[in-house]
Scaffold this motif. Sequence first.
Motif, mmCIF file in Angstrom:
data_model
loop_
_atom_site.group_PDB
_atom_site.id
_atom_site.type_symbol
_atom_site.label_atom_id
_atom_site.label_comp_id
_atom_site.label_asym_id
_atom_site.label_seq_id
_atom_site.Cartn_x
_atom_site.Cartn_y
_atom_site.Cartn_z
ATOM 1 N N GLY A 425 11.565 26.484 81.840
ATOM 2 C CA GLY A 425 12.105 25.199 81.412
ATOM 3 C C GLY A 425 11.372 24.678 80.204
ATOM 4 N N GLY A 426 11.380 23.384 80.045
ATOM 5 C CA GLY A 426 10.829 22.762 78.860
ATOM 6 C C GLY A 426 9.344 22.904 78.688
ATOM 7 N N LEU A 427 8.616 23.282 79.737
ATOM 8 C CA LEU A 427 7.174 23.472 79.638
ATOM 9 C C LEU A 427 6.785 24.936 79.484
ATOM 10 C CD1 LEU A 427 5.804 20.825 82.158
ATOM 11 C CD2 LEU A 427 5.813 20.730 79.669
ATOM 12 N N GLY A 428 7.771 25.823 79.412
ATOM 13 C CA GLY A 428 7.485 27.239 79.246
ATOM 14 C C GLY A 428 7.888 28.040 80.466
ATOM 15 N N ARG A 429 7.196 29.157 80.659
ATOM 16 C CA ARG A 429 7.463 30.076 81.763
ATOM 17 C C ARG A 429 6.208 30.209 82.615
ATOM 18 N NH1 ARG A 429 10.608 34.549 81.043
ATOM 19 N NH2 ARG A 429 8.835 35.983 81.038
ATOM 20 N N GLY A 430 6.380 30.222 83.910
ATOM 21 C CA GLY A 430 5.249 30.418 84.806
ATOM 22 C C GLY A 430 5.723 31.044 86.096
ATOM 23 N N VAL A 431 4.804 31.222 87.012
ATOM 24 C CA VAL A 431 5.141 31.775 88.321
ATOM 25 C C VAL A 431 4.628 30.833 89.397
ATOM 26 C CG1 VAL A 431 5.159 34.173 87.550
ATOM 27 C CG2 VAL A 431 3.038 33.180 88.397
ATOM 28 N N ILE A 432 5.242 30.904 90.555
ATOM 29 C CA ILE A 432 4.817 30.105 91.693
ATOM 30 C C ILE A 432 4.883 30.966 92.941
ATOM 31 C CG2 ILE A 432 7.162 29.156 92.009
ATOM 32 C CD1 ILE A 432 5.790 26.592 93.100
ATOM 33 N N LYS A 433 3.839 30.868 93.752
ATOM 34 C CA LYS A 433 3.807 31.545 95.045
ATOM 35 C C LYS A 433 4.360 30.580 96.083
ATOM 36 C CE LYS A 433 0.635 33.896 98.234
ATOM 37 N NZ LYS A 433 -0.739 34.420 98.398
ATOM 38 N N ALA A 522 2.672 25.747 89.715
ATOM 39 C CA ALA A 522 3.237 26.568 88.641
ATOM 40 C C ALA A 522 2.067 27.028 87.784
ATOM 41 C CB ALA A 522 4.236 25.769 87.826
ATOM 42 N N ILE A 523 1.782 28.311 87.824
ATOM 43 C CA ILE A 523 0.580 28.845 87.186
ATOM 44 C C ILE A 523 0.957 29.864 86.117
ATOM 45 C CG2 ILE A 523 -0.831 28.419 89.222
ATOM 46 C CD1 ILE A 523 -0.529 31.351 89.973
ATOM 47 N N HIS A 524 -0.046 30.295 85.356
ATOM 48 C CA HIS A 524 0.144 31.275 84.283
ATOM 49 C C HIS A 524 1.159 30.773 83.254
ATOM 50 C CE1 HIS A 524 -0.709 34.591 87.584
ATOM 51 N NE2 HIS A 524 -1.672 33.665 87.509
ATOM 52 N N VAL A 525 1.290 29.455 83.097
ATOM 53 C CA VAL A 525 2.320 28.915 82.216
ATOM 54 C C VAL A 525 2.078 29.399 80.783
ATOM 55 C CG1 VAL A 525 3.327 26.823 81.246
ATOM 56 C CG2 VAL A 525 2.761 26.923 83.683
#
Length: 605
Positions: A425-433, A522-525
């Motif tokens: 989204g507007g803050l970039g790309r990340g992953v979530i567990k 939301a990490i690794h953004v």
Amino acid sequence: MHPVTAEVTERIVERSRETRADYLERMEAARQAGPGRGKLSCANWAHAFAASPDSDKQRMRDPTAPNIAIVSSYNDMLSAHQPYERFPDVIRAAAHEVKATAQFAGGVPAMCDGVTQGRPGMELSLFSRDVIAMSTAVALTHDAFDAALMLGICDKIVPGLFIGAAAFGHLPTIFVPGGPMSSGISNAEKARVRGLYAEGKATREELLDSEMKSYHGPGTCTFYGTANSNQMMMEMTGLHLPGAAFVSPNTPLRDALTAAAPKRAVEIRDGGNDYTPFSAVIDAKSMVNAIAGLLATGGSTNHTLHILAMARAAGLLITWEDMNDLSHVTPLIARVYPNGSEDVNAFHAAGGMSFVTRTLLDHGLVHDDVHTVAGKGLRRYQQEPFLDGGKLVWREGTAVSLNRDILRPADDAFESEGGMRLVTGGLGRGVIKTSAVKPANRIVEAPCIVFEDQDELLAAHKRGELERDFVAVVRFQGPQANGMPELHSLTPPLGVLQDKGFKVALVTDGRMSGASGKVPAAIHVTPEAAVGGPLAYVRTGDVIRLDAEAGTLEIRVEPRELMGRERARRPNLGQDHGYGRELFGWMRRAAGPADAGACSLFEAA
């Protein structure tokens, strides 16, 4: 085969066609050249075994006699690596039984995130993976070996050994685990005391006493973090002997599995009838198998970085989209702390890796037609080892879960999807567990509070300033900013706030622990704040929406307005020094983005 699993595998093959062909061509050229000892001068070769016992010297005079490299992460400070002290002697004795020799080719560093958590040393942690890869290459570059054994188990160690081994992919390579420590106090009790300490209701002595009852002996920590996710993945890729992952150290079965590794390495060396190099074991199918195992068991988020870097070392280009698509069709079949109440020893007793392998194969979620160090086909890994009159043998593992609170078949899973998702989204790309996050907590929309490091958040919590709904933005924690340290120290205070009924979430370009828990994060953004990613323009009070269900990470500010603001700059650049951090500056500068593995050793393709 599930159609999505098949489709993802095929697109990895297509995307990687050129890089994989180049890799395999290089590995075949190395194979054709043969071990360097056959080409060395007598003086050079004599150097390589000058300190060996006389019996080994006589065998090593023959340039065709099998010689096995041992690369180890042994140190006696850290519980997971301490058992490796004994392994070289066991391996050398077993090699002698099959008329081979084994040499300790080199050691690799092994630092513990559990020790450095929240400390400056954690900023070296991720890049220690790349140092380990280089150290592995140094150990093997003497070119005197027919096969290699990798003795490593924890967070960055296994990925680093894997990347280093990939550079010598013409060699048969077996990973030799050390196993988990015996179970200590319950995970629920450990979490309870940590929560009390975060609230100021337990003393440091009480906290230390609790932690010592949890981490109390040799072996890996027993929660299902990165270390134990590593062991699961090595089984799923076929680089372990079947069932080796979760056998405890200093037991007869552990020693038997360790002794079996060099014997099998001799059997699959070049020149035999069953040549199986690393480059044949690791391909698109085996890496998809590793991803599926990670998703099905709710494994570590660190592997959304490591898998990409590991695959790239073998000429394979894997993306977060590949992992996300697999997550949508791979059910969550395991509940192991922090995703459940029990530890990996209970998981192993309930059926463990043999059951996971069987049910994923039965439902077409992993590939059977792969090469492994144990032979052709992943079905071999639904067997488990045991001792019969002191002899190591394998039998079929259980076809039913022995504890359905821990482990379930794929058609009756805990959740229909895997434990990890991509958010964009507007803050970039990340992953979530998501595997440890309750569904009610997977969507958070609230004003954000911006912190430039984790210490600021901890101080604000101590002052009682966070008793509200909010999204914590902790930025300048990416690979180029400061080496992307884990921010696991934030889990207890954020968990306490969530338990009080507040809606809280974390958004960061840093990492969380492999034991990421119940707070949505939301990490690794990426792009990270240090390179001008959107996080660098966020201000306290901006409303952020993290929706793990929809896979979105949005800010309620128009893009033009957001990116038109003055860009925040990373503070305290002087902190790039001390604790050895000044030695890693080139790695920070060379690091690729998180969605390319955050690796400093090769350019992202």
